[in-house]
Design a protein around this motif. Structure first.
Motif: not given
Ligand code: HEM
Length: 406
Positions: A65, A97-99, A101-103, A105, A352-353
């Motif tokens: 990260p 980037d996170e956070p 990204h996860s939201q 995805r 993550i990607h």
């Protein structure tokens, strides 16, 4: 230091380097991988960034990260005009980037689970069979890209999203505008604006009349509830539409060209079972590497990777095509082994990607290659290989067209 490395250092190689064989990475990558020191390569606007050539280092960077994919950070190194253009819209999952990204995805993942992908296998088989029926009825020579490779992923991703089948040609042309690097900034911008206008109109239609598709789900669950703005929905759908057809169609066409030029592999696929078809897809993903320009990241702090110091703010280019030929990991990197494929290749990225649509892409390719070469065993390229227009001027490698006959 060897003469070859001296040549690499001065001048620094510019990205993209030229392929010798159309199916393999440029020869320089082998030297860069073997070199004791990492090299910098020149990217768009003359900037120099670190080339990360080995499998272990590529995974170390993509899984860390402290390396950012957030392209609107000041100083982020772009490798082409389309990357610079696409960040003008609201953020896409692949460029944050996170956070965040996860939201972004998590809203799309449910449509690409293993179960959902398997549920599409039968209709994909029917589609592939009907395309081959049409090809056989028309007779060769014909273009395998427009008649086959492009239609399969475009139809499937359109079905998932709820995009009308008759609009394939339109959204493909707009996507092409975005990724054809010789178009210049205005051409690339026109492609993005055109594609977004098309998607915006479609989203608004689903507001009026929601259906059982992913765009409608975005409308009912996120737009109507105020969780997302219209432009955010447009960017998320744009990402899925582009990623869902451009990459897989390139792999189907390039893979078919490779198999036609290498009869021993084509026969193995044709005579093998479903396991061999799955192995063929893994190995061709690893070997052919359509994401040939690699993945760019920027160091958020000083980071040491395998003894090499990358300073805060410096850019790195993770060379997926080099990593996938690394003899430290792949026993015979320059050969394909359909029986014992190594699924840990990085053709879908890492971290993550890592590709959200990889299961879908695999399924589409398994059905496409196996059916094509079973039903038309003597399929061949209708022109000399040297005349095939390979996509060196586009972000995703492949062929512009592929005349075939039988
Ligand atoms: C991400 C390759 C098919 C959707 C990626 C990445 C790679 C990749 C290398 C990582 C990008 C990065 O880390 O910067 C491929 C290849 C494909 C393929 C080689 C076909 C052969 C698909 C399909 C979809 C898809 C069919 C369906 C929608 C995505 C999405 C991301 C992604 C949404 C971003 C994921 C994230 O940022 O979390 N793909 N892809 N891809 N791919 Fe694919």
């Amino acid at each position: 230091m060897s003469t070859d490395l001296m040549t690499l250092q001065n001048p620094l190689p510019a990205i993209p380097m030229t392929r010798g064989c159309p199916f393999s990475p440029p020869a320089e990558y082998e030297q860069l991988r073997q070199a004791a020191e990492w090299h910098k390569v020149t990217v768009m606007d003359g900037r120099q960034i670190w080339m990360v050539p080995t499998y272990s280092a590529v995974r170390a960077v993509l899984g860390d990260p402290r390396f950012s994919a957030e392209r609107d950070r000041p100083g982020f190194p772009y490798i082409n005009q389309s990357q610079k253009e696409l960040i003008k819209s609201s953020p896409a999952m692949v460029t944050v980037d996170e956070p965040l990204h996860s939201q972004i995805r998590r809203r799309a993942t449910y449509a690409f689970t293993g179960k959902r992908v398997e549920a599409l296998r039968e209709s994909t088989q029917q589609l592939v069979d009907s395309l081959i029926d049409d090809m056989l009825a028309k007779g060769g020579p014909l273009d395998l890209v427009t008649e086959f490779a492009l239609v399969i992923p475009s139809t499937i991703i359109s079905g998932i999203l709820g995009v009308p089948a008759e609009d394939h040609q339109h959204f493909h042309e707009l996507t092409n505008k975005i990724f054809t690097l010789t178009n210049g900034p205005e051409g690339v911008a026109a492609g993005r604006l055109g594609l977004e206008a098309y998607i915006r109109e479609l989203v608004l239609l689903k507001v009026q009349e929601p259906k059982d598709d992913l765009i409608s789900r975005y409308v009912t669950e996120y737009l109507n509830t105020g969780e997302l703005e219209l432009e955010e929905v447009v960017t998320q759908i744009r990402t899925l539409l582009i990623a869902g057809h451009e990459t897989t169609s390139s792999m189907i066409a390039l893979g078919a060209a490779f198999l036609m030029e290498h009869p021993q592999y084509r026969e193995q696929l044709r005579q093998g079972d479903d396991k061999i078809a799955a192995g063929a897809v893994e190995e061709m993903l690893r070997y052919l590497n359509i994401m040939h320009r690699g993945l760019v990241r920027m160091a958020l702090e000083d980071v040491e990777i395998e003894g090499k110091l990358i300073k805060k703010g410096e850019g790195v280019l993770c060379a997926l095509n080099s990593a996938n030929r690394d003899a430290e990991v792949f026993a015979k990197p320059d050969e394909l082994d359909f029986e014992n494929p190594n699924r840990n290749h990085v053709a879908f990225g890492f971290g993550i990607h890592q590709c959200l649509g990889q299961g879908l892409a695999r399924m589409e390719m398994q059905v496409a290659f196996k059916t094509l070469f079973t039903r038309i065993p003597d399929l061949k390229i209708a022109i000399p290989l040297s005349e095939v227009p390979f996509k060196t001027d586009v972000t995703v490698y492949g062929v512009h067209c592929l005349p075939v006959t039988w």
